[in-house]
Every structure is written in C-alpha cells, then in structure tokens.
Write a protein that holds these residues in place. Structure first.
Motif, mmCIF file in Angstrom:
data_model
loop_
_atom_site.group_PDB
_atom_site.id
_atom_site.type_symbol
_atom_site.label_atom_id
_atom_site.label_comp_id
_atom_site.label_asym_id
_atom_site.label_seq_id
_atom_site.Cartn_x
_atom_site.Cartn_y
_atom_site.Cartn_z
ATOM 1 N N GLU A 5 0.499 -0.827 -0.027
ATOM 2 C CA GLU A 5 0.023 0.151 0.324
ATOM 3 C C GLU A 5 0.894 1.127 0.365
ATOM 4 N N LYS A 6 0.385 2.448 -1.178
ATOM 5 C CA LYS A 6 0.845 3.320 -0.693
ATOM 6 C C LYS A 6 -0.117 4.200 -0.915
ATOM 7 N N PRO A 7 0.718 5.809 -0.523
ATOM 8 C CA PRO A 7 -0.876 7.050 -1.047
ATOM 9 C C PRO A 7 -0.909 7.373 -1.975
ATOM 10 N N GLY A 8 -2.566 7.260 -2.654
ATOM 11 C CA GLY A 8 -2.390 7.492 -3.458
ATOM 12 C C GLY A 8 -2.329 6.770 -5.137
ATOM 13 N N GLU A 9 -2.243 5.024 -4.439
ATOM 14 C CA GLU A 9 -2.086 3.686 -5.739
ATOM 15 C C GLU A 9 -3.031 2.641 -4.730
ATOM 16 N N LYS A 10 -4.057 2.433 -6.063
ATOM 17 C CA LYS A 10 -4.540 1.374 -5.436
ATOM 18 C C LYS A 10 -3.537 0.402 -5.055
ATOM 19 N N PRO A 11 -4.089 -0.298 -3.608
ATOM 20 C CA PRO A 11 -3.386 -1.792 -3.120
ATOM 21 C C PRO A 11 -2.984 -2.981 -3.796
ATOM 22 N N SER A 12 -1.797 -3.509 -3.742
ATOM 23 C CA SER A 12 -1.022 -4.269 -4.973
ATOM 24 C C SER A 12 -0.897 -5.422 -3.672
ATOM 25 N N TYR A 13 -0.403 -6.837 -4.639
ATOM 26 C CA TYR A 13 -0.384 -7.799 -3.873
ATOM 27 C C TYR A 13 1.086 -8.355 -4.014
ATOM 28 N N LEU A 14 1.556 -8.787 -3.110
ATOM 29 C CA LEU A 14 2.558 -9.630 -3.256
ATOM 30 C C LEU A 14 2.488 -10.976 -2.946
ATOM 31 N N PHE A 15 3.299 -12.287 -3.918
ATOM 32 C CA PHE A 15 2.634 -13.496 -3.529
ATOM 33 C C PHE A 15 4.093 -14.668 -3.327
ATOM 34 N N GLY A 16 4.058 -14.999 -2.579
ATOM 35 C CA GLY A 16 6.003 -15.844 -3.758
ATOM 36 C C GLY A 16 4.772 -17.205 -3.707
ATOM 37 N N THR A 17 5.818 -17.842 -4.810
ATOM 38 C CA THR A 17 5.652 -19.404 -5.809
ATOM 39 C C THR A 17 6.148 -20.277 -5.317
ATOM 40 N N MET A 18 6.586 -21.426 -5.376
ATOM 41 C CA MET A 18 6.748 -22.574 -6.200
ATOM 42 C C MET A 18 6.104 -22.544 -7.542
ATOM 43 N N HIS A 19 8.065 -23.156 -7.968
ATOM 44 C CA HIS A 19 7.772 -23.104 -9.870
ATOM 45 C C HIS A 19 7.619 -24.669 -9.982
ATOM 46 N N MET A 20 6.267 -25.213 -9.319
ATOM 47 C CA MET A 20 6.285 -26.845 -9.881
ATOM 48 C C MET A 20 4.669 -27.045 -9.671
ATOM 49 N N THR A 21 4.199 -28.245 -10.517
ATOM 50 C CA THR A 21 2.700 -28.199 -11.024
ATOM 51 C C THR A 21 1.992 -28.930 -9.877
ATOM 52 N N ASP A 22 2.465 -29.510 -8.440
ATOM 53 C CA ASP A 22 1.834 -30.188 -7.387
ATOM 54 C C ASP A 22 0.575 -29.130 -7.573
ATOM 55 N N THR A 23 -0.411 -29.772 -7.141
ATOM 56 C CA THR A 23 -1.395 -29.364 -7.510
ATOM 57 C C THR A 23 -1.717 -28.799 -5.625
ATOM 58 N N ARG A 24 -0.716 -29.521 -4.818
ATOM 59 C CA ARG A 24 -0.922 -28.502 -3.151
ATOM 60 C C ARG A 24 -0.431 -27.080 -3.786
ATOM 61 N N VAL A 25 0.579 -26.664 -4.673
ATOM 62 C CA VAL A 25 0.782 -25.589 -4.544
ATOM 63 C C VAL A 25 0.425 -24.711 -6.069
ATOM 64 N N THR A 26 -0.737 -25.856 -7.140
ATOM 65 C CA THR A 26 -0.820 -24.917 -8.177
ATOM 66 C C THR A 26 -2.100 -24.336 -7.629
ATOM 67 N N THR A 27 -3.274 -24.966 -6.307
ATOM 68 C CA THR A 27 -4.172 -24.662 -5.953
ATOM 69 C C THR A 27 -3.614 -23.361 -4.708
ATOM 70 N N LEU A 28 -4.568 -21.739 -4.990
ATOM 71 C CA LEU A 28 -3.554 -21.194 -4.711
ATOM 72 C C LEU A 28 -5.174 -20.732 -2.853
ATOM 73 N N PRO A 29 -4.360 -20.845 -1.808
ATOM 74 C CA PRO A 29 -5.096 -20.142 -0.586
ATOM 75 C C PRO A 29 -5.873 -19.417 -1.807
ATOM 76 N N ALA A 30 -7.499 -19.786 -0.139
ATOM 77 C CA ALA A 30 -8.358 -18.543 -0.714
ATOM 78 C C ALA A 30 -8.806 -17.321 -0.829
ATOM 79 N N ILE A 31 -7.658 -16.481 -0.057
ATOM 80 C CA ILE A 31 -7.306 -15.126 0.480
ATOM 81 C C ILE A 31 -6.205 -14.455 -0.928
ATOM 82 N N ALA A 32 -5.979 -15.722 -0.592
ATOM 83 C CA ALA A 32 -4.806 -15.135 -2.508
ATOM 84 C C ALA A 32 -5.429 -15.418 -3.868
#
Length: 354
Positions: A85-112
């Motif tokens: 968050e920064k004044p004058g900008e719409k909020p953005s998000y930073l998300f950490g990934t794993m570069h894998m195909t495992d469904t436990r990884v590719t299924t995002l948490p609900a809030i993400a």
C-alpha cells in the motif's frame, strides 16, 4: 545431534540449498525440462517423499525447537501473501510461489485467489515461459549458457569416481549420459533437483504455478508483465564459478531418492507459509562446512539478493498503476534483503495477509 536423514557419502548443505532455490527462486528447472524431457522416461512415476521436519520433530525434539527459534528470527519469514500500500495508489499484492505443478502448490489459498481474481495486472518473473518456442530460440542465441562449446565435457571435469556417479544418476532418470556430455552442470543440476514425477507432469504439459497464473490471467483479459528473461537467469547461473556448479551437480546426484524428501518437505513448508524455515531446517538435518557457506554466499548474492534489487526496480512502474498481483519465487520474499523489505524501502506499507 541425531542424523535425521542418511545421505549417500557427504552431500553438502549447499546442494540442498540449491535444490530448494531451484524451485523457489527461478524458472531454471522449467527451462531444463524443455531441454531434456525428450530424453527422459515417458512413463509417469508416482511421487514419494518424507517430510523431514516431521521426522526431526519426532526424532530430535531439541533440534526441532532450535529450528523453530531460528526460523522465527528470519525477517518476513512467515507468510506467502503480502499487501502493498502507498498513498495515491490502489493496493497491490506480492505472492510467493513454487515453480512446480503439484496441486498442493497450484491451488491458491482462498485469500490469495481473491487477491488474484481482483487484480487488473499480473506480474511473474518472466513471461518467456508463456511462449516455449520463443524462449528456446532466445536461449539458442547464446549456446554457451547451456553447452560447452569447446572440447570440454562434463566427465573431463570429474574424477573417475564422480563421473561414474553422474552416469549412474543419469541412467536412473532414463537419460543416456552421452547425450548430455557437453551440457553445462547447472542445466543437469536443475534437472536432478526435480522429482521424476514432477518432470513427467511438466513433460506432459501441466503448468507450474507461475505459468498457470499468467496463462489464466491472459485468458481472462488481464495484463501480464515480466521482470526478467530466461536468458537473464541463465547468465546469472553462468557467472558463478564452474567448480561450484560441478560440486553441486555431483552431490545432487549422490542424494538420489533423497531429492524426493527435500521436495516433499519444501511443499509442506510452503503450504504453511513457513518460508523462513527452509535454511534452519537444512542446517539441522545436515550441518554445513566453511566451504559450503562460502560457495552458497556467492550463489545467494547472485541469484537472490542481486535479482531482488532488479525485480523491485522493474516492478516499480507497474505497481505504481495499482491493483497488481505480483507472483515470484517464495525465497525472494524473506530476509533483510528480500522483496518485502525492498518494497518497504521504496515507500510501501507491506503487511502479511494471513
């Protein structure tokens, strides 16, 4: 301290760190699958692996508590989703990934998933991954990043014993050693860092998380931006000493099936958002030497810290537009030189989203 895992001969901590880094930092493993998949077994082996953290907690509670304490001291070491968050900008998000195909990884948490769905722009490390033909052509323009272009071969840089270990490891993956004799060691290290089941899934066309996020974004009409190129990543690897890469390759081969345990542990920790626990855990299950620490220090500076600064700089103008979902390897986030701190220094209020 009790040994939690039995590793063939002595695989240095640096090789375990490299395994983690390959799947939590950059797309090199994804690139290598494109290069080597046609040489690997066609069948899809089942995934197997033991969670080393659970084993440590059971076999050595004192060591487990030490890992928890060290992990808790890592700045920004817990959490995958961060709000910028920064004044004058719409909020953005930073998300950490794993570069894998495992469904436990590719299924995002609900809030993400909610943050991703609401974003107008998606940032990933490199959009090269969305056009495999273009990416391969770009890499082919600098063949020295992937192949020895003189008379050097991998075996010529190894002792007879290590050359035999390399051949055995390649045979186990269904890769004839002669077909990769002139490949640079970081290419094969990246290949061997992946469980065979992961290689098979990627070969079959299943997307790693970052590619899935970008592809779905394009399909839904979102803008997709990249921060670096696949060639940038290979150049960074190529800048490290060849001796470091050869040592890492041999020790990764000697890990054998223990690669599955390392990857299973990473997925479990990733699901929990315990990004700061990777290195403390690996130090607990396999103490390192001064030589290991020196080798990894150069790797960390080149492949993590330096790239964090470039990513933060390139992301700045995109984030200024607001409403962005930025997805990069999870190990870019924590630590005093991680992206969370980099964005704070750039004037953002950065808070973890549980």
């Amino acid at each position: 301290m009790k040994r939690v895992i039995a590793i063939a001969d002595r695989a240095a901590l640096v090789s375990l760190k490299l395994l983690a880094a390959l799947n939590l930092l950059f797309f090199l493993s994804f690139i290598v699958v494109l290069l080597l998949a046609v040489r690997a077994h066609a069948e899809a082996p089942s995934c197997a692996g033991t969670d080393l953290l659970t084993a440590l907690e059971k076999n050595d509670p004192a060591a487990f508590r030490k890992v928890e304490t060290e992990a808790a001291a890592v700045p920004n070491g817990k959490g995958l989703l961060w709000k910028l968050e920064k004044p004058g900008e719409k909020p953005s998000y930073l998300f950490g990934t794993m570069h894998m195909t495992d469904t436990r990884v590719t299924t995002l948490p609900a809030i993400a998933q909610k943050a991703y769905d609401g974003a107008g722009t998606i940032i990933i490390e490199t959009t090269d991954a969305l056009d495999k033909a273009k990416m391969m052509a770009a890499m082919a323009s600098e063949p020295g990043l992937m192949m020895f272009t003189d008379n050097t071969t991998l075996s010529s840089l190894l002792s007879p014993e290590d050359a035999a270990a390399l051949d055995k490891g390649l045979d186990a993956r269904g890769i004839p050693p002669a077909t990769v004799a002139k490949m640079k060691p970081w290419i094969l290290s990246a290949m061997m860092a992946l469980p065979a089941c992961e290689v098979a899934r990627q070969t079959a066309g299943e997307p790693v998380l970052d590619v899935k996020l970008a592809s779905d974004a394009k399909a839904s009409g979102k803008d997709v931006e990249g921060l670096e190129t696949a060639v940038d990543q290979l150049r960074a690897m190529a800048s490290l000493p060849l001796e470091f890469h050869m040592k890492s390759l041999v020790e990764t081969m000697k890990l054998g099936d223990k690669v599955n345990d390392v990857n299973e542990t990473m997925i479990v920790l990733y699901q929990r958002g315990e990004v700061g626990m990777f290195w403390p855990l690996f130090r607990a299950v396999l103490p390192d030497s001064a030589d290991d620490r020196a080798g990894y220090a150069a790797f960390e500076q080149t492949m993590i810290t330096s790239r964090n600064k470039v990513m933060a700089a390139h992301a700045g103008p995109i984030l200024a537009k607001g409403n962005v979902f930025m997805a990069v390897g999870a190990m870019h986030l924590p630590g005093p030189e991680g992206l969370v701190e980099d964005f704070r220094k750039a004037g953002y209020s950065v808070t973890v989203v549980n």
